[in-house]
Scaffold this active site. Structure first.
Site, PDB file in Angstrom:
ATOM      1  N   PHE A  62      41.874  36.021  38.382  1.00 47.40           N
ATOM      2  CA  PHE A  62      41.470  36.931  39.446  1.00 47.40           C
ATOM      3  C   PHE A  62      42.563  37.139  40.495  1.00 47.40           C
ATOM      4  O   PHE A  62      42.555  38.143  41.212  1.00 47.40           O
ATOM      5  CB  PHE A  62      40.207  36.356  40.105  1.00 47.40           C
ATOM      6  CG  PHE A  62      39.616  37.198  41.194  1.00 47.40           C
ATOM      7  CD1 PHE A  62      39.009  38.413  40.902  1.00 47.40           C
ATOM      8  CD2 PHE A  62      39.654  36.780  42.514  1.00 47.40           C
ATOM      9  CE1 PHE A  62      38.430  39.186  41.901  1.00 47.40           C
ATOM     10  CE2 PHE A  62      39.081  37.538  43.523  1.00 47.40           C
ATOM     11  CZ  PHE A  62      38.472  38.751  43.212  1.00 47.40           C
ATOM     12  N   TYR A  63      43.489  36.209  40.587  1.00 46.91           N
ATOM     13  CA  TYR A  63      44.516  36.287  41.625  1.00 46.91           C
ATOM     14  C   TYR A  63      45.420  37.490  41.408  1.00 46.91           C
ATOM     15  O   TYR A  63      45.990  37.679  40.327  1.00 46.91           O
ATOM     16  CB  TYR A  63      45.360  35.015  41.664  1.00 46.91           C
ATOM     17  CG  TYR A  63      44.623  33.767  42.108  1.00 46.91           C
ATOM     18  CD1 TYR A  63      43.384  33.840  42.730  1.00 46.91           C
ATOM     19  CD2 TYR A  63      45.169  32.513  41.906  1.00 46.91           C
ATOM     20  CE1 TYR A  63      42.713  32.697  43.133  1.00 46.91           C
ATOM     21  CE2 TYR A  63      44.510  31.357  42.311  1.00 46.91           C
ATOM     22  CZ  TYR A  63      43.275  31.462  42.922  1.00 46.91           C
ATOM     23  OH  TYR A  63      42.607  30.323  43.311  1.00 46.91           O
ATOM     24  N   THR A  64      45.580  38.277  42.457  1.00 48.54           N
ATOM     25  CA  THR A  64      46.397  39.497  42.456  1.00 48.54           C
ATOM     26  C   THR A  64      46.146  40.343  41.207  1.00 48.54           C
ATOM     27  O   THR A  64      47.071  40.864  40.596  1.00 48.54           O
ATOM     28  CB  THR A  64      47.900  39.179  42.618  1.00 48.54           C
ATOM     29  OG1 THR A  64      48.316  38.281  41.594  1.00 48.54           O
ATOM     30  CG2 THR A  64      48.198  38.584  43.976  1.00 48.54           C
TER      31      THR A  64
END
Length: 366
Positions: A62-64
């Site tokens: 989900f990060y960036t």
């Protein structure tokens, strides 16, 4: 500064650094775009962490919007350190809004998430695969069976949980033990001087059932660095919390003053005091630190170059403590000595019952 001392993660044989590198800011997409770093900016941070001996890398699909994993995949391949690092990623949050099976903790999404993360990270296995957040509906039996299948298939080496109720983690581990499934070895939670909520149940549960805690937001979102001050229009200071509506209490500001006092006495920064406190708390295997620059990472890594004297740790403990409420008041030493074991001194194990095992020779002063 050095991160060349490694300890086992939970009840496993996996050796990890006491400070993990958080890479939520690697990339410029998604919810983290405001403070994200492009690959050329992330590279020196990643390289410096490795040079210091660090080996635990934390990311999530989900990060960036997936960029963090993509950048990490490139940097790991470039540095040729895949076997050296302990690569951790997480699943749960949706990667395709509108698709009910593109998020959550069901088997369909877990397998989809593993395959997608492996592609972005340019690897054929994950060292540690974490459930990112409890979704409240997926049967825990399904999660644990899928963890077991993914391990047997060679897709992951170890399984873990992040941001789940303590009862959920306890049930998951008990199911694994009862049915000879792959256990969970890690529990990622928010933990700092400003937020010690996990001490109510999670820490003791992790110690009892073999889950090593990795602490995220050990600086309380940056509050504990001391760079923010109270202002009429919210927090004032140079950082991403500046201008935000202030929800900080008088207790929080008193704690900040205590952290500053301890830092002054030791000749270190407030951030280093806060990181040291978390990393050396019972049950904590590693504290996750992010950095926007090499200099900031260097400063963070120096947090383990000193010891907190007992009297200063007690000062921090007192300033950050929150009285137990509800049923938890019954589990305090005062209550139990009053009603459960009045007139006697009863404990679990005597001091020194289990000595620490160290596979290195202590440094000798000349």
């Amino acid at each position: 500064m050095s991160l060349d001392h490694y300890y086992l993660l939970g009840r496993s044989g996996l050796r990890v650094s006491r400070l993990a590198l958080g890479t939520m800011n690697f990339g410029t997409g998604g919810f983290h775009a405001a403070y994200g770093k492009a690959e050329q900016e992330a590279r020196p941070i990643f390289r410096r962490y490795l040079e210091a001996g660090g080996n635990l890398i934390d990311t999530a699909d989900f990060y960036t919007a997936g960029e963090s994993e993509t950048i990490l995949g490139n940097l790991i391949a470039e540095a040729k350190v895949r076997d050296r690092v302990v690569l951790t990623t997480k699943f749960t949050n949706s990667v395709a809004p509108g698709d009910p099976n593109a998020g959550g903790n069901g088997r369909k999404h877990m397998i989809r998430a593993v395959e997608a993360s492996l592609r972005r990270l340019r690897t054929d296995y994950l060292d540690l695969f974490l459930l990112h957040t409890w979704d409240r509906i997926t049967p825990v039996e399904e999660v644990m069976r899928t963890f077991d299948d993914l391990t047997r298939a060679g897709k992951i080496r170890y399984a873990g949980l992040s941001d789940v109720p303590s009862w959920y983690a306890a049930r998951a581990q008990t199911l694994a033990e009862a049915h000879s499934l792959v256990p969970v070895v890690s529990l990622q939670l928010p933990y700092s001087l400003i937020d010690r909520t996990v001490e109510v149940e999670h820490v003791t549960m992790g110690q009892s059932l073999g889950l090593g805690i990795t602490a995220w937001s050990p600086l309380g979102g940056g509050f504990l660095t001391g760079k923010y001050r109270s202002a009429d229009q919210g927090l004032a200071g140079d950082g991403r919390l500046a201008g935000a509506d202030s929800s900080w209490t008088e207790r929080d500001w008193r704690l900040l003053a205590a952290v500053e006092s301890v830092a002054d006495k030791l000749g270190v920064t407030m951030a280093q005091v806060a990181l040291n406190w978390v990393a050396t708390q019972p049950g904590v295997a590693s504290a996750i630190v992010g950095a926007s620059s090499v200099d900031q990472l260097d400063a963070n890594m120096m947090a383990l170059d000193f010891e907190l004297p007992a009297e200063l740790r007690a000062e921090l403990d007192e300033a950050s403590s929150v009285p137990p409420v509800s049923v938890y008041r019954m589990f305090t030493p005062d209550y139990q000595s009053w009603l459960v074991s009045p007139g006697v001194k009863v404990g679990d194990k005597p001091a020194g019952y289990a000595s620490a095992v160290r596979n290195w020779t202590p440094e000798r002063s000349s």
